[in-house]
Design a protein around this motif. Structure first.
Motif, PDB file in Angstrom:
ATOM      1  N   ASP A 407     119.881  50.256  19.999  1.00 45.82           N
ATOM      2  CA  ASP A 407     121.125  51.183  20.132  1.00 45.82           C
ATOM      3  C   ASP A 407     122.273  50.506  19.602  1.00 45.82           C
ATOM      4  O   ASP A 407     123.358  51.008  18.918  1.00 45.82           O
ATOM      5  CB  ASP A 407     121.337  51.237  21.862  1.00 45.82           C
ATOM      6  CG  ASP A 407     120.472  52.523  22.302  1.00 45.82           C
ATOM      7  OD1 ASP A 407     119.779  53.371  21.479  1.00 45.82           O
ATOM      8  OD2 ASP A 407     120.457  52.411  23.501  1.00 45.82           O
ATOM      9  N   ARG A 408     122.141  48.987  19.870  1.00 46.01           N
ATOM     10  CA  ARG A 408     123.254  48.164  19.023  1.00 46.01           C
ATOM     11  C   ARG A 408     123.224  48.350  17.395  1.00 46.01           C
ATOM     12  O   ARG A 408     124.394  48.469  16.805  1.00 46.01           O
ATOM     13  CB  ARG A 408     123.186  46.843  19.418  1.00 46.01           C
ATOM     14  CG  ARG A 408     124.347  45.766  19.004  1.00 46.01           C
ATOM     15  CD  ARG A 408     124.181  44.443  19.554  1.00 46.01           C
ATOM     16  NE  ARG A 408     122.915  43.892  19.165  1.00 46.01           N
ATOM     17  CZ  ARG A 408     122.730  42.345  19.746  1.00 46.01           C
ATOM     18  NH1 ARG A 408     123.347  42.115  20.629  1.00 46.01           N
ATOM     19  NH2 ARG A 408     121.393  42.065  19.304  1.00 46.01           N
ATOM     20  N   GLU A 411     124.886  51.683  16.516  1.00 51.59           N
ATOM     21  CA  GLU A 411     126.250  51.456  16.662  1.00 51.59           C
ATOM     22  C   GLU A 411     127.019  50.822  15.651  1.00 51.59           C
ATOM     23  O   GLU A 411     127.948  51.138  14.933  1.00 51.59           O
ATOM     24  CB  GLU A 411     126.475  51.118  18.108  1.00 51.59           C
ATOM     25  CG  GLU A 411     127.952  50.957  18.330  1.00 51.59           C
ATOM     26  CD  GLU A 411     128.129  50.398  19.906  1.00 51.59           C
ATOM     27  OE1 GLU A 411     129.703  50.308  20.140  1.00 51.59           O
ATOM     28  OE2 GLU A 411     127.244  50.212  20.553  1.00 51.59           O
TER      29      GLU A 411
END
Length: 420
Positions: A407-408, A411
């Motif tokens: 997820d990072r 992002e």
């Protein structure tokens, strides 16, 4: 070698038992990721990457490319998402994922929809490309050379990750840019996938301008502190390569059919052999490892590599330097104009770089990653994974890889496109 490890492990690990965190992992799967992993482990172990992607109803393209020295590469593309961002769009940001040693594009889809990195990025709005280096299961063809075993076919296997970075990656990248119309792309590499990126941009610095960002997951370049057990054979790298080539052995762990057969017949959760399979894949660190998926992982990995790729890493370990492949002096002079190989000039790697690494990784020791980061001119982030026990294979197989890392990643890359 992996066959030897399995047989040896049977003798010394007969008392292997269920992971102490198995109940926790199962709870996580039921609560958060229900229905997102493989719905048929054996079927998915037997499918290839295009079969897996299409089974789960994602769009899939297979691209076949040829390098300047005749190697035929297979590249897989997921151009858009299934549930979100699911329409074709020529303006989507592009990302290339490159696998590690012994691996393939399968690394990025085996965790399934909702958890595999390729699927996560496609749903986030990326045009996802997955490369396969020469010599692995998907890229074994050549215009004139034969990759089959035997002394007569050794020439096919006379490459290391130097050629993968210097010759494979440019063909893949140029094709992606020509196909998508996007002038730049993001790059994510796991282990050797990061090694080859550094090779490319140090030897061919004009390629720096073709990247938006570089994300190095557990990068393998320097081995000053690593205590990984297999590195103990590194001092023998020259002898082993010469000896094995003499008897016609140049490919390592390339018999995917054997490993798939073994996986679907023996690597079952809760059995003695299954626990041994688990220990090989999870590095004897069973926390957050989904042992139910072991047959699936072994069904796709190892995918094969050349003996010389391993030899080149052995040289890095022995010299504690990141330099080009060391052949005999006369061939070094022919290749480099000098009797010893030069070091890769990391000052030429100017792409904005993010390091994703962990304390629990014994192959890519966190101190070696930091040593590498100190030698690059444009490091934007040094991002330790929060879980201290996160190991080398958790970057691709960890049950919490999505929360800890993926997820990072999405992002960070999307941050470059907020104003578009």
């Amino acid at each position: 070698m992996l066959r030897f490890l399995l047989i040896s492990a049977l003798a010394v690990l007969a008392s292997a038992r269920r992971s102490p965190n198995a109940d926790y992992v199962e709870k996580i799967l039921e609560a958060e990721f229900a229905g997102r992993y493989s719905n048929n482990i054996i079927e998915d172990a037997l499918l290839d990457v295009p079969g897996l992607v299409t089974k789960y109803r994602y769009p899939l393209e297979v691209h076949t490319l040829t390098t300047s020295d005749g190697y035929i590469l297979e590249v897989h593309r997921i151009p858009h998402g299934r549930d979100e961002n699911n329409t074709p769009d020529s303006n989507k940001p592009v990302v290339l994922l490159m696998h590690g040693l012994w691996s393939s594009s399968a690394d990025y889809v085996l965790l399934g929809p909702g958890n595999g990195l390729a699927y996560i990025l496609a749903e986030a709005g990326f045009d996802v490309w997955m490369g396969n280096a020469r010599g692995n299961y998907y890229s074994k063809r050549h215009l004139t050379l034969n990759s089959n075993g035997g002394r007569g076919n050794i020439d096919y296997w006379k490459f290391s990750w130097d050629e993968i970075g210097n010759l494979d990656l440019p063909v893949i990248i140029d094709h992606i840019i020509a196909t998508t119309g996007q002038p730049k792309l993001h790059y994510i590499g796991h282990s050797q996938g990061s090694t080859t990126f550094l090779v490319l941009n140090s030897l061919r610095p004009e390629y720096n301008d073709k990247f938006i960002s570089f994300h190095a997951m557990a990068p393998a370049a320097f081995f000053i502190h690593s205590q990984f057990g297999l590195w103990s054979v590194a001092p023998l790298e020259a002898f082993l390569e010469e000896t094995l080539h003499a008897i016609g052995v140049a490919e390592i762990l390339g018999n995917r059919d054997f490993f798939t057969w073994f996986a679907v017949n023996y690597c079952f959760e809760g059995t003695t052999i299954g626990n041994i399979c688990d220990s090989i894949l999870n590095g004897n660190n069973p926390e957050y490892y989904n042992s139910t998926l072991t047959p699936l992982f072994f069904g796709h990995t190892p995918a094969g590599c050349s003996l010389r790729q391993m030899s080149h890493y052995g040289q890095s370990i022995n010299t504690k330097k990141f330099r080009r492949y060391n052949d005999i002096p006369i061939r070094n002079i022919e290749a480099y104009g000098r009797p010893t190989p030069p070091e890769y000039d990391l000052n030429k790697v100017t792409v904005p770089t993010y390091f994703h690494y962990s304390y629990g990784d014994v192959q890519a020791d966190y101190r070696d990653v930091e040593y590498l980061a100190d030698r690059l001119p444009n490091v934007v982030g040094r991002l330790l994974v929060e879980r201290d026990s996160f190991n080398h294979f958790d970057f691709i197989w960890g049950v919490d890889a999505k929360d800890q890392l993926y997820d990072r990643l999405a992002e960070l890359m999307l941050g470059y496109h907020k104003d578009e």
